[in-house]
Structures are given as C-alpha cells and as structure tokens.
Scaffold this motif. Sequence first.
Motif, mmCIF file in Angstrom:
data_model
loop_
_atom_site.group_PDB
_atom_site.id
_atom_site.type_symbol
_atom_site.label_atom_id
_atom_site.label_comp_id
_atom_site.label_asym_id
_atom_site.label_seq_id
_atom_site.Cartn_x
_atom_site.Cartn_y
_atom_site.Cartn_z
ATOM 1 N N VAL A 231 0.835 -1.194 0.000
ATOM 2 C CA VAL A 231 0.000 0.000 0.000
ATOM 3 C C VAL A 231 0.872 1.248 0.000
ATOM 4 O O VAL A 231 2.075 1.191 0.267
ATOM 5 C CB VAL A 231 -0.964 0.035 1.216
ATOM 6 C CG1 VAL A 231 -1.908 -1.153 1.199
ATOM 7 C CG2 VAL A 231 -0.185 0.083 2.533
ATOM 8 N N GLY A 232 0.244 2.372 -0.267
ATOM 9 C CA GLY A 232 0.930 3.655 -0.257
ATOM 10 C C GLY A 232 0.131 4.666 -1.049
ATOM 11 O O GLY A 232 -0.764 4.302 -1.822
ATOM 12 N N PRO A 233 0.434 5.937 -0.883
ATOM 13 C CA PRO A 233 -0.287 6.969 -1.637
ATOM 14 C C PRO A 233 -0.069 6.822 -3.135
ATOM 15 O O PRO A 233 0.834 6.105 -3.588
ATOM 16 C CB PRO A 233 0.349 8.277 -1.128
ATOM 17 C CG PRO A 233 1.061 7.909 0.133
ATOM 18 C CD PRO A 233 1.462 6.481 -0.005
ATOM 19 N N ASN A 234 -0.891 7.506 -3.931
ATOM 20 C CA ASN A 234 -0.674 7.529 -5.379
ATOM 21 C C ASN A 234 0.737 8.022 -5.673
ATOM 22 O O ASN A 234 1.210 8.990 -5.071
ATOM 23 C CB ASN A 234 -1.689 8.448 -6.054
ATOM 24 C CG ASN A 234 -3.085 7.878 -6.034
ATOM 25 O OD1 ASN A 234 -3.275 6.661 -5.965
ATOM 26 N ND2 ASN A 234 -4.084 8.735 -6.084
ATOM 27 N N ALA B 62 1.249 8.948 9.526
ATOM 28 C CA ALA B 62 1.513 10.284 8.985
ATOM 29 C C ALA B 62 1.492 10.285 7.459
ATOM 30 O O ALA B 62 0.954 11.202 6.832
ATOM 31 C CB ALA B 62 2.853 10.790 9.489
ATOM 32 N N ALA B 63 2.066 9.239 6.848
ATOM 33 C CA ALA B 63 2.250 9.239 5.399
ATOM 34 C C ALA B 63 1.037 8.756 4.633
ATOM 35 O O ALA B 63 0.783 9.198 3.509
ATOM 36 C CB ALA B 63 3.454 8.365 5.029
ATOM 37 N N TYR B 64 0.245 7.837 5.229
ATOM 38 C CA TYR B 64 -0.792 7.202 4.419
ATOM 39 C C TYR B 64 -2.127 7.087 5.117
ATOM 40 O O TYR B 64 -3.141 7.554 4.634
ATOM 41 C CB TYR B 64 -0.317 5.828 3.963
ATOM 42 C CG TYR B 64 -1.276 5.178 2.993
ATOM 43 C CD1 TYR B 64 -1.478 5.723 1.735
ATOM 44 C CD2 TYR B 64 -1.966 4.027 3.339
ATOM 45 C CE1 TYR B 64 -2.361 5.139 0.834
ATOM 46 C CE2 TYR B 64 -2.849 3.433 2.448
ATOM 47 C CZ TYR B 64 -3.050 3.995 1.198
ATOM 48 O OH TYR B 64 -3.911 3.422 0.317
ATOM 49 N N LEU B 65 -2.129 6.469 6.303
ATOM 50 C CA LEU B 65 -3.396 6.226 6.975
ATOM 51 C C LEU B 65 -3.964 7.492 7.576
ATOM 52 O O LEU B 65 -5.164 7.618 7.760
ATOM 53 C CB LEU B 65 -3.229 5.158 8.064
ATOM 54 C CG LEU B 65 -2.727 3.803 7.555
ATOM 55 C CD1 LEU B 65 -2.540 2.854 8.717
ATOM 56 C CD2 LEU B 65 -3.687 3.222 6.538
#
Length: 257
Positions: A38-41, A243-246
């Motif tokens: 998983v991860g942001p676009n 912080a980065a994704y969820l």
Amino acid sequence: MNQDAILETEALCKHWGGIKALNNLSLTFHDRQLHGVVGPNGAGKSTLLNMLCGTLSPTSGCIFHQGQRIDRMKPWRFVRRGIGRSFQKTNIYPDVTCLENCAIAAQRRFGGNFNLFASRHSNRMVAQAAEQALAQVGLESRRDTVAAEISYGEQRQLEIAMVLATAPCILLLDEPMAGMGHEESQRIIALLKELKERYCIVLVEHDMDAIFELSDQLTVLDNGTHLITGSVDQVRNDPRVRAAYLGADDEDEEAAA
C-alpha cells in the motif's frame, strides 16, 4: 537469498532521470502468503509489480525467483517461471467466451498458437487448463458466455482466472477490487482467501479494510521509498505510516496544531 523466500528483491531501484519511482527496495515474498503493498498515489506500487513480472527492467538492484536471478530475463520467461500478473483495468477479450479467454492465457503455458475457431477439444491440455481456472474462481457456469456479457465483478474474477490458467506459483494482483461495490468486493476477498492457501500473492489494493483483512505481511511505500514491512498490527501502529498514508486521528492533529 533468504532460504524461505519464493521471490525476493535486493536494493531494487527504478529511476527515470531525476525521478525515483522506487529507491533501494529490498523485500521478501513467501509461498502461501498474501503480501499486501500500500501507499499513496505515486508511491511506486505498480512500478514494483511491473518489475516483478518483467515488464520493466530495474535501473539497479536484483530480483530473485527461487534462488535464481531473473531481472535480466525477457518478460515471457517470467510467465514460464510461474509469475502471473493482473492489471488495474480489466484486461480481458470482451468478444469471446470466458472459456476462450482462459484458453488464450493458458496457451502461454504450453507455447504455440491457439486457434479460437477450432473446437476446444482440438487442444485438450489448453482446454483443461482453461476449465480448471474457471472452476477455481467459481465461473464454471459462465464458460460459454461472451465475456462482455458478464458483470464487472465477474470480469475481474475472469481476469484472475486468466492468470491462474498460466499455472502460476506467484500472483501479482493490481487493485482487483477497483470500482467494485461491497458485495462484489466480498466475493473477491473470499476468493483471495482461498487462493493464498496455494499461492504466493502480492496484492496492491486501495481498499484498506480488504488489505488489512487479507494480508499476512504488509509493506508500505511512500514516494518510492520503503517505510515498513510487518504484520497488519505493526503497520497500523507505526507512526510513519499514520503520517504518510493512513492519516493521524483527530487528537493527533489537534496536538500537532
């Protein structure tokens, strides 16, 4: 190489000029486990899958399959080694039957050409592989239905069947639940739970509830870099992931304000 690994990356990088789509990624994938990614676009998820199936060559680093380095091989050799790939957008042949879709895919396993206009009995091995793949995803009753006439959810099941028809040991699945309603997603989740008992599955998926439910191991990418790999609970509780994704919860945001 990790002796328990079926697939492994070592310091894997993919750069386009100054853009680092993936940077120094080392991961281990195990047989009969579902490994979520998983991860942001723009995090590098699809780039990773494209390298694992041979569509993209790494800028640097290595990919090992069952102890053998494969990143310099041609893409068709990845298929012959049992590495199967699905895509974000449905990748089927809409004007032929479900059985013929799987037969076309199965032909990659046996080599040569498959004649769509010949009787399916003219190539028994291909036909058997196609029928078995349809049965694995629960589409036996759709074998003679033209693919364009089945539902969107069934088309996604058919795409998985096409991968299974190539006799894979590894399934690389890119957002198989994209665009689905709840009921259709639940069917895919149930199917993946069955399949991970037999295959190594690498799953990229934006449905976080689904990926938390399915994953034995979970990797989070951000901006082409590796944040964490661990159990679902480890990933959920990691502050970098929050912080980065969820995202942080309201209390965290208020404290930071």
